[in-house]
Design a protein around this motif. Sequence first.
Motif, PDB file in Angstrom:
ATOM      1  N   ASP A 240       0.931  -1.354   0.079  1.00  0.00           N
ATOM      2  CA  ASP A 240       0.032  -0.079   0.158  1.00  0.00           C
ATOM      3  C   ASP A 240       0.897   1.251   0.018  1.00  0.00           C
ATOM      4  O   ASP A 240       1.014   1.861   1.107  1.00  0.00           O
ATOM      5  N   MET A 241       1.491   1.510  -0.979  1.00  0.00           N
ATOM      6  CA  MET A 241       2.406   2.783  -1.259  1.00  0.00           C
ATOM      7  C   MET A 241       1.841   3.954  -1.309  1.00  0.00           C
ATOM      8  O   MET A 241       0.824   4.160  -1.947  1.00  0.00           O
ATOM      9  N   PRO A 242       2.425   4.942  -0.760  1.00  0.00           N
ATOM     10  CA  PRO A 242       1.904   6.235  -0.676  1.00  0.00           C
ATOM     11  C   PRO A 242       2.331   7.107  -1.745  1.00  0.00           C
ATOM     12  O   PRO A 242       2.611   8.339  -1.735  1.00  0.00           O
ATOM     13  N   PHE A 243       2.231   6.457  -3.008  1.00  0.00           N
ATOM     14  CA  PHE A 243       2.624   7.331  -4.455  1.00  0.00           C
ATOM     15  C   PHE A 243       1.392   7.223  -5.321  1.00  0.00           C
ATOM     16  O   PHE A 243       0.562   6.331  -5.192  1.00  0.00           O
ATOM     17  N   GLU A 244       1.445   8.185  -5.993  1.00  0.00           N
ATOM     18  CA  GLU A 244       0.132   8.280  -7.009  1.00  0.00           C
ATOM     19  C   GLU A 244       0.514   7.344  -8.087  1.00  0.00           C
ATOM     20  O   GLU A 244       1.532   6.697  -8.314  1.00  0.00           O
ATOM     21  N   THR A 245      -0.520   6.813  -8.844  1.00  0.00           N
ATOM     22  CA  THR A 245      -0.508   6.057  -9.983  1.00  0.00           C
ATOM     23  C   THR A 245       0.208   6.458 -11.085  1.00  0.00           C
ATOM     24  O   THR A 245       0.604   7.837 -11.144  1.00  0.00           O
ATOM     25  N   ALA A 246       1.062   5.747 -11.726  1.00  0.00           N
ATOM     26  CA  ALA A 246       2.042   6.167 -12.703  1.00  0.00           C
ATOM     27  C   ALA A 246       3.132   7.053 -12.359  1.00  0.00           C
ATOM     28  O   ALA A 246       3.531   7.950 -13.229  1.00  0.00           O
ATOM     29  N   ARG A 247       3.516   6.855 -11.375  1.00  0.00           N
ATOM     30  CA  ARG A 247       4.537   8.091 -10.834  1.00  0.00           C
ATOM     31  C   ARG A 247       6.186   7.635 -11.455  1.00  0.00           C
ATOM     32  O   ARG A 247       6.928   8.690 -11.593  1.00  0.00           O
ATOM     33  N   PHE A 248       6.448   6.401 -11.463  1.00  0.00           N
ATOM     34  CA  PHE A 248       7.685   6.081 -11.779  1.00  0.00           C
ATOM     35  C   PHE A 248       7.920   5.409 -13.040  1.00  0.00           C
ATOM     36  O   PHE A 248       7.270   4.755 -13.546  1.00  0.00           O
ATOM     37  N   ASP A 249       9.092   5.807 -13.493  1.00  0.00           N
ATOM     38  CA  ASP A 249       9.482   5.210 -15.093  1.00  0.00           C
ATOM     39  C   ASP A 249      10.103   3.802 -14.629  1.00  0.00           C
ATOM     40  O   ASP A 249       9.919   3.042 -15.979  1.00  0.00           O
ATOM     41  N   LEU A 250      10.659   3.416 -13.544  1.00  0.00           N
ATOM     42  CA  LEU A 250      11.177   2.093 -13.575  1.00  0.00           C
ATOM     43  C   LEU A 250      11.331   1.619 -11.841  1.00  0.00           C
ATOM     44  O   LEU A 250      11.033   2.698 -11.106  1.00  0.00           O
ATOM     45  N   GLY A 251      11.510   0.538 -11.572  1.00  0.00           N
ATOM     46  CA  GLY A 251      11.847   0.103 -10.294  1.00  0.00           C
ATOM     47  C   GLY A 251      12.491  -1.148 -10.072  1.00  0.00           C
ATOM     48  O   GLY A 251      12.802  -1.807 -11.083  1.00  0.00           O
ATOM     49  N   TRP A 252      12.927  -1.429  -8.998  1.00  0.00           N
ATOM     50  CA  TRP A 252      13.147  -2.815  -8.702  1.00  0.00           C
ATOM     51  C   TRP A 252      12.996  -3.228  -7.258  1.00  0.00           C
ATOM     52  O   TRP A 252      12.780  -2.237  -6.209  1.00  0.00           O
ATOM     53  N   MET A 253      13.369  -4.223  -6.935  1.00  0.00           N
ATOM     54  CA  MET A 253      13.249  -4.897  -5.542  1.00  0.00           C
ATOM     55  C   MET A 253      14.315  -6.141  -5.449  1.00  0.00           C
ATOM     56  O   MET A 253      14.311  -6.888  -6.172  1.00  0.00           O
ATOM     57  N   PHE A 254      15.166  -5.871  -4.273  1.00  0.00           N
ATOM     58  CA  PHE A 254      16.439  -6.757  -4.273  1.00  0.00           C
ATOM     59  C   PHE A 254      15.977  -7.658  -2.849  1.00  0.00           C
ATOM     60  O   PHE A 254      16.141  -6.999  -1.764  1.00  0.00           O
ATOM     61  N   HIS A 255      15.691  -8.833  -2.957  1.00  0.00           N
ATOM     62  CA  HIS A 255      15.597  -9.638  -1.760  1.00  0.00           C
ATOM     63  C   HIS A 255      14.451  -9.250  -0.523  1.00  0.00           C
ATOM     64  O   HIS A 255      14.911  -8.893   0.417  1.00  0.00           O
ATOM     65  N   VAL A 256      13.412  -9.081  -1.428  1.00  0.00           N
ATOM     66  CA  VAL A 256      12.252  -8.458  -0.716  1.00  0.00           C
ATOM     67  C   VAL A 256      10.874  -9.337  -0.409  1.00  0.00           C
ATOM     68  O   VAL A 256      10.267  -9.810   0.606  1.00  0.00           O
ATOM     69  N   GLY A 257      10.886 -10.147  -1.562  1.00  0.00           N
ATOM     70  CA  GLY A 257       9.676 -10.949  -1.750  1.00  0.00           C
ATOM     71  C   GLY A 257       9.569 -12.214  -0.587  1.00  0.00           C
ATOM     72  O   GLY A 257       8.565 -12.788  -0.242  1.00  0.00           O
ATOM     73  N   MET A 258      10.850 -12.542  -0.298  1.00  0.00           N
ATOM     74  CA  MET A 258      10.864 -13.684   1.005  1.00  0.00           C
ATOM     75  C   MET A 258      10.227 -13.409   2.049  1.00  0.00           C
ATOM     76  O   MET A 258       9.757 -14.314   3.070  1.00  0.00           O
ATOM     77  N   ASN A 259       9.912 -11.971   2.426  1.00  0.00           N
ATOM     78  CA  ASN A 259       9.218 -11.671   3.520  1.00  0.00           C
ATOM     79  C   ASN A 259       7.851 -11.333   3.329  1.00  0.00           C
ATOM     80  O   ASN A 259       6.941 -10.719   4.121  1.00  0.00           O
ATOM     81  N   ILE A 260       7.178 -11.480   2.047  1.00  0.00           N
ATOM     82  CA  ILE A 260       6.045 -11.252   1.455  1.00  0.00           C
ATOM     83  C   ILE A 260       5.030 -12.222   1.070  1.00  0.00           C
ATOM     84  O   ILE A 260       5.412 -12.748   0.156  1.00  0.00           O
ATOM     85  N   GLU A 261       4.064 -12.565   1.894  1.00  0.00           N
ATOM     86  CA  GLU A 261       3.096 -13.774   1.661  1.00  0.00           C
ATOM     87  C   GLU A 261       2.558 -13.472   0.463  1.00  0.00           C
ATOM     88  O   GLU A 261       2.402 -14.349  -0.699  1.00  0.00           O
ATOM     89  N   ASP A 262       1.853 -12.312   0.156  1.00  0.00           N
ATOM     90  CA  ASP A 262       0.873 -12.047  -0.714  1.00  0.00           C
ATOM     91  C   ASP A 262       1.484 -11.119  -1.933  1.00  0.00           C
ATOM     92  O   ASP A 262       1.755 -10.124  -1.993  1.00  0.00           O
ATOM     93  N   LYS A 263       2.297 -12.271  -2.787  1.00  0.00           N
ATOM     94  CA  LYS A 263       3.010 -11.505  -3.838  1.00  0.00           C
ATOM     95  C   LYS A 263       2.122 -10.822  -4.657  1.00  0.00           C
ATOM     96  O   LYS A 263       2.448 -10.098  -5.807  1.00  0.00           O
ATOM     97  N   GLN A 264       1.005 -11.352  -5.173  1.00  0.00           N
ATOM     98  CA  GLN A 264       0.052 -10.857  -6.081  1.00  0.00           C
ATOM     99  C   GLN A 264      -0.432  -9.484  -5.667  1.00  0.00           C
ATOM    100  O   GLN A 264      -0.122  -8.492  -6.430  1.00  0.00           O
ATOM    101  N   ALA A 265      -0.502  -9.017  -4.511  1.00  0.00           N
ATOM    102  CA  ALA A 265      -0.997  -7.753  -3.785  1.00  0.00           C
ATOM    103  C   ALA A 265       0.431  -6.988  -4.176  1.00  0.00           C
ATOM    104  O   ALA A 265       0.044  -5.799  -4.703  1.00  0.00           O
ATOM    105  N   LEU A 266       1.324  -7.358  -3.861  1.00  0.00           N
ATOM    106  CA  LEU A 266       2.773  -6.809  -4.253  1.00  0.00           C
ATOM    107  C   LEU A 266       2.675  -6.218  -5.644  1.00  0.00           C
ATOM    108  O   LEU A 266       3.080  -4.931  -5.850  1.00  0.00           O
TER     109      LEU A 266
END
Length: 275
Positions: A123-149
């Motif tokens: 539930d990120m505090p950013f408006e829709t279509a804010r970023f040109d690109l992104g990444w996540m490094f070693h994050v999903g191991m702590n997040i059960e609901d990957k679909q929501a992510l």
Amino acid sequence: MSGTVSTHYDAPDLIARIEAALSDAGLSPETVTADVLAPIEEFHVGGRMATDTLLRDLNIRPADRALDVGCGTGGTSRHAAAQFDCTVEGIDLTDSFIRAGRTLTDWLKLDGKVALHCGSALDMPFETARFDLGWMFHVGMNIEDKQALFNEVFRVLKPGGRFLVYDIMRGEDETTPLTFPVPWAGSQASSFVRPPRQYDEALRSAGFAVTKSEPRRDIADAFFAQAASQASQPRPPLTLALIMGETARDKFANLKRNYEAGRIVPVAISCEKPI
């Protein structure tokens, strides 16, 4: 579950620990460099070498606005901003990491390029279509609901936006339980390591076009070989023990043991939000 994760990583006195370690090495906030901080900031298999290798594939441009999901203390955010002259916003669930990261950003005089936020990647505090690109490094191991992510990441990226996932995923042996503790979890209760196909499915379901998915054993093998070669060398001023605490040695040993047994492998997935 978010409370369990943030508690696992929480380090309220992190800046004090860093300042003490710097002082022991004859350094200070005024003289510290990003390279000195790198051992505690690139909190993923491969460290700075992996960061450079993987970010290169994102084709980052100076005008780009980038998102770092699960940024920790912001080391990868700052490195990307310094290397590519882009602006980066990072978000992480652990408040003490964000507070420490803002201080480190000030030390390195990158506050004009990097902004770090405390919050949930679901539930990120950013408006829709804010970023040109992104990444996540070693994050999903702590997040059960990957679909929501991935739904949320898709929302905040612009059409045509590139996204890179670099996570620890299940290896050839998907059934044998992992040995704990590991860097991201003290027990199975807060560990959600999944096979690459589940990531691919969730990314595609969110709307992404997956362009490449590959295990990065090359990065892991080089990382563990380097760690072994440095075991008898003088320790750098800062090490991950500052973050992982007294169990750092056990966590690293179990990470390596799980990898060598084929239970886990770092995987990089590249994808795009269609135009």
